[in-house]
Design an enzyme around this catalytic site. Structure first.
Site, PDB file in Angstrom:
ATOM      1  N   ASP A 185      -1.877   3.948  -4.713  1.00  0.00           N
ATOM      2  CA  ASP A 185      -2.672   3.072  -3.854  1.00  0.00           C
ATOM      3  C   ASP A 185      -2.033   1.690  -3.682  1.00  0.00           C
ATOM      4  O   ASP A 185      -1.720   1.300  -2.580  1.00  0.00           O
ATOM      5  CB  ASP A 185      -4.107   2.929  -4.375  1.00  0.00           C
ATOM      6  CG  ASP A 185      -4.989   2.213  -3.373  1.00  0.00           C
ATOM      7  OD1 ASP A 185      -4.949   2.582  -2.184  1.00  0.00           O
ATOM      8  OD2 ASP A 185      -5.700   1.280  -3.772  1.00  0.00           O
TER       9      ASP A 185
ATOM     10  N   ARG B 180      15.953  14.524  13.828  1.00  0.00           N
ATOM     11  CA  ARG B 180      16.128  15.930  13.452  1.00  0.00           C
ATOM     12  C   ARG B 180      17.434  16.183  12.734  1.00  0.00           C
ATOM     13  O   ARG B 180      17.576  17.164  12.003  1.00  0.00           O
ATOM     14  CB  ARG B 180      16.046  16.818  14.700  1.00  0.00           C
ATOM     15  CG  ARG B 180      14.704  16.721  15.414  1.00  0.00           C
ATOM     16  CD  ARG B 180      14.624  17.697  16.565  1.00  0.00           C
ATOM     17  NE  ARG B 180      14.693  19.081  16.109  1.00  0.00           N
ATOM     18  CZ  ARG B 180      14.677  20.135  16.933  1.00  0.00           C
ATOM     19  NH1 ARG B 180      14.614  19.942  18.242  1.00  0.00           N
ATOM     20  NH2 ARG B 180      14.739  21.344  16.452  1.00  0.00           N
TER      21      ARG B 180
ATOM     22  N   HIS C 111       0.849  -1.188   0.000  1.00  0.00           N
ATOM     23  CA  HIS C 111       0.000   0.000   0.000  1.00  0.00           C
ATOM     24  C   HIS C 111       0.886   1.240   0.000  1.00  0.00           C
ATOM     25  O   HIS C 111       1.728   1.413   0.879  1.00  0.00           O
ATOM     26  CB  HIS C 111      -0.900  -0.004   1.235  1.00  0.00           C
ATOM     27  CG  HIS C 111      -1.815   1.179   1.314  1.00  0.00           C
ATOM     28  ND1 HIS C 111      -2.790   1.438   0.372  1.00  0.00           N
ATOM     29  CD2 HIS C 111      -1.902   2.174   2.225  1.00  0.00           C
ATOM     30  CE1 HIS C 111      -3.433   2.539   0.702  1.00  0.00           C
ATOM     31  NE2 HIS C 111      -2.910   3.013   1.826  1.00  0.00           N
TER      32      HIS C 111
ATOM     33  N   LYS D 162      -1.065  10.706   1.130  1.00  0.00           N
ATOM     34  CA  LYS D 162      -0.089  10.183   0.164  1.00  0.00           C
ATOM     35  C   LYS D 162      -0.441  10.590  -1.268  1.00  0.00           C
ATOM     36  O   LYS D 162       0.403  11.099  -2.009  1.00  0.00           O
ATOM     37  CB  LYS D 162      -0.015   8.646   0.265  1.00  0.00           C
ATOM     38  CG  LYS D 162       0.448   8.130   1.610  1.00  0.00           C
ATOM     39  CD  LYS D 162       0.592   6.628   1.617  1.00  0.00           C
ATOM     40  CE  LYS D 162      -0.730   5.909   1.416  1.00  0.00           C
ATOM     41  NZ  LYS D 162      -1.681   6.147   2.514  1.00  0.00           N
TER      42      LYS D 162
END
Length: 311
Positions: free
Chosen positions: A178, A244, A139, A160
């Site tokens: 998808d 980060r 997916h 997405k």
């Protein structure tokens, strides 16, 4: 996993010429291995791989010319087994008339190519391996970003497809939306493509199905792409800690290949398309030996050392 591919698909994809047997192009190929029947031309059939595509090059045709017409016909007929998918000749070679006769009798296509034998064998093998390889479905959305295959993953509804649409508007290319069908090409490469029913299509909530090729042109899509990095979109929360400095590298294993993974927090106000573009460029820079994190760490060490000397 596709268990077979037709000779017609092979012919159409590699743009081969059919000498005879065009009405039998629906014969099935079940293995990616290609056979060059040198031993069989001598009459040795103990281990004849009859289920493979049989490839004749200059060596095989030259050897067959030393045989009598009767001997050639006997051998060619023995090669034409019920599960033999096709015969291919390279280098624009003229097929022996006995091979034409035997393939016609058996209803097996005889195909010609202008390519050298080595190049033709490689092309046929690569095509068949791609079609017959084991497949898994993931997916996500696969996009070609600056030539880099980026698989965007994340929970349903995280954005997405919307992010992919903005990337397409910015000049990048859609591979699959998808569902992404993935197969392993070699020890270091996995390739993704779209299921036939979803090819060139993208679903946007509130709008529905969009045909990317019709709206944005042929340059906005491609049929397949090597997956080089995974970008996972995660809903931002205070409790979740995200990298980060870029020092922590995640890996996702697909078949036998380790694919680098980047987790990006999704939060109101963040332009995910631009972030993914930068992530792709940064990943490419790292693969070329330029690592901004190492530069930062080096600068930090210099600063600490300088501060220590000033005290």
């Amino acid at each position: 996993m596709t268990s077979s591919v037709t000779v017609r698909e092979l012919v159409d994809t590699l743009r081969l010429d059919v000498h005879n047997g065009e009405e039998h192009l629906d014969r099935l190929i079940t293995t990616s291995d290609v056979s060059r029947p040198g031993l069989e031309l001598t009459g040795y059939f103990n281990y004849y791989p009859q289920e493979r595509v049989q490839l004749f090059g200059k060596t095989e045709t030259s050897f067959s010319e030393r045989m009598t017409s009767e001997e050639r016909l006997i051998v060619m007929r023995r090669m034409c087994q019920p599960n033999t998918p096709a015969f291919i000749l390279s280098r624009d070679l003229v097929p022996p008339k006995e091979l034409v006769q035997a393939t016609t009798e058996a209803g097996i296509p005889l195909i010609l190519s202008r390519l050298t034998t080595t190049r033709l064998s490689s092309n046929v093998t690569n095509f068949l391996e791609g079609k017959l390889a084991e497949r898994i479905s993931m997916h996500g959305v696969l996009i070609d970003v600056y030539g880099l295959g980026v698989l965007i993953t994340g929970d349903s509804g995280v954005g997405k497809s919307e992010t992919a649409l903005e990337l397409i508007q910015r000049g990048h290319r859609l591979v699959a939306d998808d569902r992404v069908e993935i197969h392993q090409q070699d020890e270091q490469t996995v390739v993704g493509e779209s299921p036939d029913i979803l090819r060139h299509l993208i679903e946007i909530r509130g709008i529905g199905i969009i045909d990317v090729m019709n709206l944005f042109g042929a340059g906005a899509v491609r049929s397949s792409k090597t997956i080089q990095v995974i970008v996972n979109l995660e809903t931002w929360t205070k409790e979740k800690k995200f990298d980060r400095l870029g020092g922590g590298e995640e890996i996702t294993r697909i078949f036998d290949v380790d694919v680098p993974k980047i987790s990006i927090p999704v939060k109101t106000g963040r332009n995910l398309a631009i972030i993914i573009e930068v992530a792709a460029m940064n990943f490419r820079a790292k693969s070329m030996g330029y690592d901004a994190t190492k530069t930062f760490e080096k600068n930090l060490e210099i600063l600490i050392e300088k501060n220590s000397q000033d005290k």
